[in-house]
Scaffold this motif. Sequence first.
Motif, PDB file in Angstrom:
ATOM      1  N   TYR A 200      70.939  26.305  21.725  1.00 28.40           N
ATOM      2  CA  TYR A 200      69.891  25.401  21.253  1.00 28.40           C
ATOM      3  C   TYR A 200      70.205  24.813  19.887  1.00 28.40           C
ATOM      4  O   TYR A 200      71.001  25.355  19.117  1.00 28.40           O
ATOM      5  N   LEU A 201      69.586  23.669  19.612  1.00 31.95           N
ATOM      6  CA  LEU A 201      69.815  22.958  18.363  1.00 31.95           C
ATOM      7  C   LEU A 201      69.219  23.730  17.192  1.00 31.95           C
ATOM      8  O   LEU A 201      68.117  24.259  17.287  1.00 31.95           O
ATOM      9  N   PRO A 202      69.917  23.757  16.057  1.00 32.10           N
ATOM     10  CA  PRO A 202      69.382  24.439  14.874  1.00 32.10           C
ATOM     11  C   PRO A 202      68.253  23.620  14.260  1.00 32.10           C
ATOM     12  O   PRO A 202      68.125  22.411  14.518  1.00 32.10           O
ATOM     13  N   PRO A 203      67.429  24.238  13.418  1.00 34.30           N
ATOM     14  CA  PRO A 203      66.333  23.496  12.786  1.00 34.30           C
ATOM     15  C   PRO A 203      66.778  22.241  12.048  1.00 34.30           C
ATOM     16  O   PRO A 203      66.073  21.230  12.027  1.00 34.30           O
ATOM     17  N   CYS A 204      67.980  22.264  11.426  1.00 36.14           N
ATOM     18  CA  CYS A 204      68.426  21.093  10.661  1.00 36.14           C
ATOM     19  C   CYS A 204      68.732  19.897  11.547  1.00 36.14           C
ATOM     20  O   CYS A 204      68.927  18.788  11.030  1.00 36.14           O
ATOM     21  N   ALA A 205      68.752  20.072  12.872  1.00 40.50           N
ATOM     22  CA  ALA A 205      68.883  18.913  13.766  1.00 40.50           C
ATOM     23  C   ALA A 205      67.575  18.127  13.817  1.00 40.50           C
ATOM     24  O   ALA A 205      67.574  16.943  14.167  1.00 40.50           O
ATOM     25  N   PHE A 206      66.473  18.787  13.456  1.00 39.28           N
ATOM     26  CA  PHE A 206      65.153  18.168  13.530  1.00 39.28           C
ATOM     27  C   PHE A 206      64.649  17.688  12.175  1.00 39.28           C
ATOM     28  O   PHE A 206      63.789  16.812  12.103  1.00 39.28           O
ATOM     29  N   SER A 207      65.165  18.264  11.097  1.00 43.83           N
ATOM     30  CA  SER A 207      64.787  17.844   9.744  1.00 43.83           C
ATOM     31  C   SER A 207      65.933  18.145   8.794  1.00 43.83           C
ATOM     32  O   SER A 207      66.547  19.223   8.866  1.00 43.83           O
ATOM     33  N   ASP A 208      66.224  17.198   7.910  1.00 43.49           N
ATOM     34  CA  ASP A 208      67.298  17.377   6.932  1.00 43.49           C
ATOM     35  C   ASP A 208      66.953  18.401   5.859  1.00 43.49           C
ATOM     36  O   ASP A 208      67.800  18.720   5.023  1.00 43.49           O
ATOM     37  N   HIS A 209      65.726  18.920   5.864  1.00 40.28           N
ATOM     38  CA  HIS A 209      65.273  19.807   4.791  1.00 40.28           C
ATOM     39  C   HIS A 209      65.416  21.288   5.140  1.00 40.28           C
ATOM     40  O   HIS A 209      64.968  22.146   4.373  1.00 40.28           O
ATOM     41  N   PHE A 210      66.025  21.609   6.296  1.00 44.79           N
ATOM     42  CA  PHE A 210      66.354  22.993   6.619  1.00 44.79           C
ATOM     43  C   PHE A 210      67.754  23.312   6.086  1.00 44.79           C
ATOM     44  O   PHE A 210      68.567  22.406   5.845  1.00 44.79           O
ATOM     45  N   ILE A 211      68.064  24.583   5.937  1.00 49.06           N
ATOM     46  CA  ILE A 211      69.338  24.999   5.331  1.00 49.06           C
ATOM     47  C   ILE A 211      70.133  25.872   6.304  1.00 49.06           C
ATOM     48  O   ILE A 211      70.555  26.978   5.975  1.00 49.06           O
ATOM     49  N   CYS A 212      70.362  25.397   7.508  1.00 49.42           N
ATOM     50  CA  CYS A 212      71.004  26.187   8.560  1.00 49.42           C
ATOM     51  C   CYS A 212      72.445  26.567   8.203  1.00 49.42           C
ATOM     52  O   CYS A 212      73.183  25.763   7.647  1.00 49.42           O
ATOM     53  N   PRO A 213      72.862  27.781   8.575  1.00 49.88           N
ATOM     54  CA  PRO A 213      74.256  28.186   8.362  1.00 49.88           C
ATOM     55  C   PRO A 213      75.179  27.554   9.398  1.00 49.88           C
ATOM     56  O   PRO A 213      74.811  27.396  10.566  1.00 49.88           O
ATOM     57  N   PHE A 214      76.375  27.180   8.983  1.00 56.06           N
ATOM     58  CA  PHE A 214      77.400  26.694   9.903  1.00 56.06           C
ATOM     59  C   PHE A 214      78.048  27.893  10.603  1.00 56.06           C
ATOM     60  O   PHE A 214      77.877  29.038  10.176  1.00 56.06           O
ATOM     61  N   PRO A 215      78.809  27.656  11.678  1.00 53.45           N
ATOM     62  CA  PRO A 215      79.458  28.771  12.374  1.00 53.45           C
ATOM     63  C   PRO A 215      80.425  29.539  11.470  1.00 53.45           C
ATOM     64  O   PRO A 215      81.162  28.928  10.686  1.00 53.45           O
ATOM     65  N   PRO A 216      80.442  30.856  11.571  1.00 48.44           N
ATOM     66  CA  PRO A 216      81.422  31.640  10.818  1.00 48.44           C
ATOM     67  C   PRO A 216      82.816  31.456  11.415  1.00 48.44           C
ATOM     68  O   PRO A 216      82.959  30.948  12.544  1.00 48.44           O
ATOM     69  N   PRO A 217      83.859  31.845  10.698  1.00 46.13           N
ATOM     70  CA  PRO A 217      85.224  31.726  11.224  1.00 46.13           C
ATOM     71  C   PRO A 217      85.357  32.390  12.593  1.00 46.13           C
ATOM     72  O   PRO A 217      84.841  33.484  12.814  1.00 46.13           O
TER      73      PRO A 217
END
Length: 260
Positions: free
Chosen positions: A225-242
């Motif tokens: 599923y899409l992370p919260p930052c896909a719905f608003s630029d004001h979320f601070i979602c983590p990117f995938p780890p290595p």
Amino acid sequence: MTDKAAEDWKRWSDQRAASVSAQHGQLALTGTHWLDAESVQVPGLPGQWWADTEGVRVRAAAADGLLAHGLLVDGEVLLRPDTDPAAGTATLGDLLLVPIEREGELALRVFDPAAPRRVAFAGISAFPYAPEWAVPAVFTPFEGEPQAVVVPNADGRERPLAVTGRIEFTVAGEHRTLTVSRAGKRLSGVIADATSGGDTYRFRFITLPEPDADGRTVLDLNRAYLPPCAFSDHFICPFPPPGNRLDFAVEAGERQVLSR
């Protein structure tokens, strides 16, 4: 069994769209305002706002119309953040004001039902349900305490991501491992694949059922599923780890946010 799984996925998909587009859902977030010990005005809000060791504080007059803990604010009020068992919120008309704490820093989030992205929301595009994307997986926890992996976040900052082990699985003829975290009894992870940033959003989240005593669980990529930052630029979602960027196309799960 496949028909039931497809029906369950359709219900899950409908619930996802309803959740993000709710009055104060993810699409309604219009600001995340970081605070410190110096009192400031938050754009669009009355009163003075600041942070201390207990949470977010606001000083406002009754005439401002700000409600906290269901009562009109007339003076100074403490709002404990979302990480506190006694977390509090405030409202101003239709606005919902939510204090949050991330890595020891405090901020105030503003949710506005009239947010342009919520008003323009037309659904979430997704790949059709396909049973072959739901596969057995085995979870192996790391020894000792959870590990902290520093990863970029959607707001441009780097933050530690707590990870607790790896899952091993075979999908689309590819044998792979992914690093995951504990989310209560369940597992969660952040992944990207060959569709990311093109046919799908930059990255996606996954959730797996609680592993059994032998670590067995199920990875259902139909529910990526899409992370919260896909719905608003004001979320601070983590990117995938290595290691969590798959080199093949995962043509399953949510793809993009649709707008009118």
